[in-house]
Scaffold this active site. Structure first.
Site, PDB file in Angstrom:
ATOM      1  N   HIS A 299      -3.668   5.717  -6.077  1.00 34.37           N
ATOM      2  CA  HIS A 299      -4.537   5.501  -5.767  1.00 34.37           C
ATOM      3  C   HIS A 299      -4.779   7.657  -5.939  1.00 34.37           C
ATOM      4  O   HIS A 299      -3.805   8.415  -6.571  1.00 34.37           O
ATOM      5  CB  HIS A 299      -3.872   5.900  -4.110  1.00 34.37           C
ATOM      6  CG  HIS A 299      -3.764   4.635  -3.757  1.00 34.37           C
ATOM      7  ND1 HIS A 299      -3.985   4.117  -2.275  1.00 34.37           N
ATOM      8  CD2 HIS A 299      -4.516   3.479  -4.039  1.00 34.37           C
ATOM      9  CE1 HIS A 299      -3.218   2.894  -2.374  1.00 34.37           C
ATOM     10  NE2 HIS A 299      -4.411   2.685  -3.619  1.00 34.37           N
TER      11      HIS A 299
ATOM     12  N   ALA B   5       0.140   0.475  -6.511  1.00 32.56           N
ATOM     13  CA  ALA B   5      -0.886   0.812  -4.960  1.00 32.56           C
ATOM     14  C   ALA B   5      -0.250   1.773  -4.819  1.00 32.56           C
ATOM     15  O   ALA B   5      -0.069   2.265  -3.896  1.00 32.56           O
ATOM     16  CB  ALA B   5      -0.212  -0.340  -3.984  1.00 32.56           C
TER      17      ALA B   5
ATOM     18  N   ASN C 111       0.697  -1.165  -0.032  1.00 33.76           N
ATOM     19  CA  ASN C 111       0.157  -0.394   0.029  1.00 33.76           C
ATOM     20  C   ASN C 111       1.084   0.969   0.170  1.00 33.76           C
ATOM     21  O   ASN C 111       1.890   1.128   0.652  1.00 33.76           O
ATOM     22  CB  ASN C 111      -1.340   0.147   1.044  1.00 33.76           C
ATOM     23  CG  ASN C 111      -1.609   1.339   1.627  1.00 33.76           C
ATOM     24  OD1 ASN C 111      -2.473   1.617   0.853  1.00 33.76           O
ATOM     25  ND2 ASN C 111      -1.127   2.090   2.771  1.00 33.76           N
ATOM     26  N   GLU C 112      -0.009   1.785  -1.059  1.00 34.32           N
ATOM     27  CA  GLU C 112       1.328   3.175  -0.872  1.00 34.32           C
ATOM     28  C   GLU C 112       2.852   3.456  -0.478  1.00 34.32           C
ATOM     29  O   GLU C 112       3.307   4.366   0.475  1.00 34.32           O
ATOM     30  CB  GLU C 112       1.135   4.358  -0.159  1.00 34.32           C
ATOM     31  CG  GLU C 112      -0.828   4.305  -1.292  1.00 34.32           C
ATOM     32  CD  GLU C 112      -1.854   5.682  -0.838  1.00 34.32           C
ATOM     33  OE1 GLU C 112      -1.027   6.361   0.430  1.00 34.32           O
ATOM     34  OE2 GLU C 112      -2.663   5.905  -0.700  1.00 34.32           O
ATOM     35  N   PRO C 113       3.836   2.377  -1.319  1.00 39.82           N
ATOM     36  CA  PRO C 113       5.080   2.344  -1.159  1.00 39.82           C
ATOM     37  C   PRO C 113       5.631   3.192  -1.558  1.00 39.82           C
ATOM     38  O   PRO C 113       7.210   3.754  -0.595  1.00 39.82           O
ATOM     39  CB  PRO C 113       5.603   0.942  -1.670  1.00 39.82           C
ATOM     40  CG  PRO C 113       4.926   0.856  -3.270  1.00 39.82           C
ATOM     41  CD  PRO C 113       3.683   1.513  -2.807  1.00 39.82           C
TER      42      PRO C 113
END
Length: 820
Positions: free
Chosen positions: A549, A522, A483-485
């Site tokens: 996102h 992501a 998630n949002e690396p």
């Protein structure tokens, strides 16, 4: 006979609506009722008193008066005004003990014409004020109510019952109530008057006399009428045989039923059952009547004219509808089909972290959104978080896995008819290379200290899923890596570290079965798209889809929402998605699916725009313009049962959810519900802020306005955290041609300021830190999503449907036209 419960939608002691009926059986309610005949002729009966009314005439009925209304023509149209007598009794303590002359007052005949004319004018004024709703309209309505009663009390003869007489009346009322309730519960069987006599401790002959005196009907007549109503209702709604229906309603003699039925309806039961149009011109059934007398309109517009909310008095209408405003036209052809309606908006929704799925309240809300909004996939954080006890290392250094809680999470999702959009995160403590965490629930965001251990975890996890649910099921899931690396708060490594993590993860999934879908990055804010495609192209690492996102704000923030942020241009997220689409199409992998696994107006979990009614048109505008650009847009998130920043501090705190922690549905919820209810086929339509769709026997129109004011340098949390009344804008003229001839039920739904706008109601309630059960119920009832208007429409041979709807800034309207 039934007790009729009157629900007041406003903070006013009055309800006004229109009723179309043939026969409304004996009933009572706590409200004082004024009945005005708009079309036809009726007979109103109270005990042995009878009043005959024609067009334009009115009658008044006391509270708790058992009364019956019968049309003397095929069907009559009535205007019903019901006023809470307890409100009036505060100012006139003897109101409940008043008996007007002859018990029933025919206002039109029993008082002089000037008084009757004045009463009609006062009632019309109430309707005008309730329709236009200018500021302060409540005071005008209350004033008109007082004037109505003042005129009646001043001009109509009445007596005030003594305490003894009042007690006697109460005994009579309660006795009648018991008789009726017994018949209602036993109409399908043989009614035993001896049993009834035992219940009431009365002589059976006295009961028969008593009932006839107070209803005007013999017991036999009433029971036959009730059974006939029940049977007629079942003829419409039940596919059972006519004989079984007749017997189930208590008729023992089938020939007698056919005889009575033909006398009442002028046709046979079979003809009645098969002819829907004929039924619509005959009797309104008891069950329908009890649902608000039918044609109930919350805003009373059908009394006043063709157009919604347009009063007859032009001076009153100037503020609400200006003749200078340009009408917004939506023209479509029922037969001009654009194609299948793209349901991508309902593909996926977000929902906090995996551990929350195990909560009962979360599970209940998940059931609601799956059924009413039609979401197919759920994406959550933290499937490997230590609260699920997934992974540990024993004293010998061996990895130990425990899938029990994960199984419960996925079982819950699958039981709702949904599927997981699996986010492979965060790092179990046993595998973590560091102690950096994010969120209140301490999600570890460091890379694995041993990538082979990480590979083994993911590979074993996917094998377990395949063994439990089957390859045919898992092949339909998506596996997203992390998630949002690219956000330092959610991954402590850099881009190259993430690509290493992605490589090991993708291999672990594909080694179980090459057909399973895996993707990334992501990322936050549409980043690392080109880079991951280039990386996978050069290394041969599988990449089945892109995820990213985006949120519609400007400003810097952290995971706790500590920042200053502003709502950006309404097309910020749309333009970002179009840019990603263009980049993918120009890449070496131009056919990759694109999934936004998080999106919303704001990424701040304490931003009141999420609670605001403005969020609904923001969602619709964005989804309309995402169409054909992306494969899914997963709204973040469906519920305020969401603890990234800690437990929700208040009932409405700017949480991401479509539904708050008390299961109150926000305006945004209804936007998704309406999208889901759009039909299978989309019609060609030049209006950019609407959809018009259809099924075989239904057409739907969903249209909206999105007006975002310039908020200057005011932070979202201050700008949207207040009462925000809108300005009036151009009305919408909807016209659909080519509709098949026939009778249709029109349903109008709305979202906007104070309409399915639970947040504004909460603000006006004083924004309490905690809600009582009564307050939750009040907010739920006022924002239930029920139709704003229901009526029947006849589409003639020209096939044209035209409808005019007044609009305010950020209003949403949804119209269904269903063939009946």
């Amino acid at each position: 006979m039934k007790y009729e419960i009157i629900n007041y939608d406003e903070k006013l002691p009055i309800k006004i609506f229109v009723a179309k009926l043939n026969n409304y059986p004996p009933h009572w309610h706590d409200e004082i009722e004024i009945v005005k005949v708009l079309e036809g002729k009726i007979k109103v009966s109270i005990s042995e008193s009878v009043c005959f009314l024609e067009k334009g005439e009115m009658a008044i009925i006391k509270h708790k008066e058992i009364h019956q209304i019968q049309s003397l023509e095929n069907e009559s149209l009535l205007q019903i005004i019901q006023i809470n007598y307890k409100f009036m009794e505060t100012h006139f303590p003897h109101l409940s003990r008043i008996s007007f002359e002859n018990n029933l007052l025919n206002i039109s005949k029993d008082i002089n014409l000037n008084v009757a004319s004045n009463l009609k004018q006062l009632i019309n004024e109430m309707i005008n004020y309730l329709s236009v709703r200018n500021q302060g309209y409540e005071f005008h309505v209350i004033s008109a109510i007082y004037k109505v009663f003042g005129s009646i009390i001043s001009n109509v003869p009445y007596t005030i019952s003594t305490e003894d007489e009042l007690e006697k009346n109460n005994i009579t009322f309660n006795r009648m109530k018991k008789i009726i309730e017994y018949i209602e519960q036993n109409y399908m069987n043989e009614i035993n008057i001896n049993t009834l006599a035992e219940i009431l401790h009365l002589n059976k002959y006295y009961i028969a006399h008593f009932f006839k005196k107070h209803t005007g009907l013999s017991l036999g007549q009433y029971i036959t009428n009730l059974r006939m109503n029940k049977a007629t209702e079942l003829l419409i709604k039940n596919e059972d045989s006519i004989t079984n229906i007749i017997l189930s309603c208590g008729f023992k003699n089938i020939k007698y039923f056919y005889k009575v039925f033909r006398e009442v309806y002028k046709c046979s039961p079979l003809e009645y059952k098969n002819n829907r149009q004929e039924r619509s011109n005959k009797k309104v059934h008891e069950s329908e009547v009890y649902q608000g007398y039918i044609y109930y309109t919350n805003k009373f517009q059908q009394i006043l004219g063709k157009n919604e909310f347009v009063p007859q008095d032009p001076e009153r209408s100037n503020k609400y509808i200006s003749s200078e405003k340009e009408i917004r036209n939506i023209y479509v052809d029922f037969n001009d089909v654009k194609g299948k309606h793209n349901k991508y908006a309902s593909l996926c929704v977000g929902g906090g972290r995996a551990g929350e799925v195990l909560r009962k309240d979360y599970d209940n809300q998940l059931d609601i959104i799956s059924k009413e909004c039609g979401f197919k996939y759920l994406k959550v954080h933290g499937i490997f978080h230590d609260e699920l006890g997934v992974c540990s290392i024993n004293s010998e250094g061996k990895l130990i896995y425990n899938w029990q809680y994960i199984d419960k999470v996925y079982d819950n999702i699958l039981e709702k008819g949904m599927k997981p959009f699996v986010e492979l995160s965060f790092m179990p403590l046993a595998l973590a290379s560091g102690d950096k965490t994010c969120f209140w629930w301490k999600a570890n965001v460091t890379p694995p200290k041993d990538y082979n251990h990480w590979y083994h975890l993911v590979n074993s996890f996917v094998k377990h899923l395949e063994e439990r649910y089957g390859r045919g099921e898992i092949i339909t899931w998506y596996f997203e890596v992390w998630n949002e690396p690219n956000h330092g708060g959610f991954f402590s490594g850099d881009m190259q570290e993430y690509f290493k993590l992605y490589d090991y993860t993708a291999k672990a999934v594909k080694d179980v079965y090459s057909g399973y879908r895996v993707g990334g990055p992501a990322s936050a804010g549409n980043c690392w798209i080109d880079e991951i495609i280039e990386h996978c192209s050069s290394t041969g690492t599988p990449l089945d889809f892109i995820t990213t996102h985006h949120y519609g704000i400007n400003g810097f923030y952290d995971e706790y929402g500590e920042c200053t942020i502003y709502l950006d241009n309404k097309d910020t997220v749309v333009n970002g998605a179009k840019g990603v689409k263009e980049r993918v199409m120009k890449s070496s992998m131009p056919n990759l699916e694109i999934h936004y696994t998080e999106w919303s107006s704001s990424c701040n979990p304490r931003d009141p725009i999420h609670d605001s009614y403005i969020e609904a048109p923001y969602i619709l505008h964005s989804i309309k313009n995402f169409q054909g650009v992306v494969d899914s847009m997963s709204y973040w998130s469906f519920t305020d049962i969401f603890e990234e920043g800690g437990p929700p501090p208040t009932p409405f705190h700017g949480g991401f959810g479509l539904i708050n922690t008390q299961s109150l549905k926000k305006a945004a919820y209804f936007a998704y519900k309406f999208i889901h209810e759009l039909g299978e086929y989309e019609l060609n339509n030049e209006d950019v802020a609407s959809w018009v769709c259809k099924n075989e026997n239904e057409v739907q129109a969903l249209f909206w306005d999105l007006t975002i004011d310039k908020q200057g340098d005011v932070d979202n949390r201050k700008y949207f955290n207040k009462d925000m009344p809108p300005a009036d804008i151009s009305p919408v003229a909807l016209e659909i041609k080519g509709i098949p001839k026939g009778w249709y039920q029109l349903e109008l739904y709305r979202i906007g300021y104070e309409i399915n706008d639970v947040y504004t109601e909460y603000i006006k309630m004083g924004s309490p830190d905690n809600l009582s059960c009564q307050q939750v119920e009040e907010l739920c009832n006022k924002n239930s999503g029920k139709p704003f208007l229901v009526q029947e429409v006849n589409i003639d041979s020209n096939g044209k449907f035209a409808y005019h709807v007044d609009m305010r800034e950020n209003d949403v309207c949804f119209i269904k036209l269903k063939k009946i």
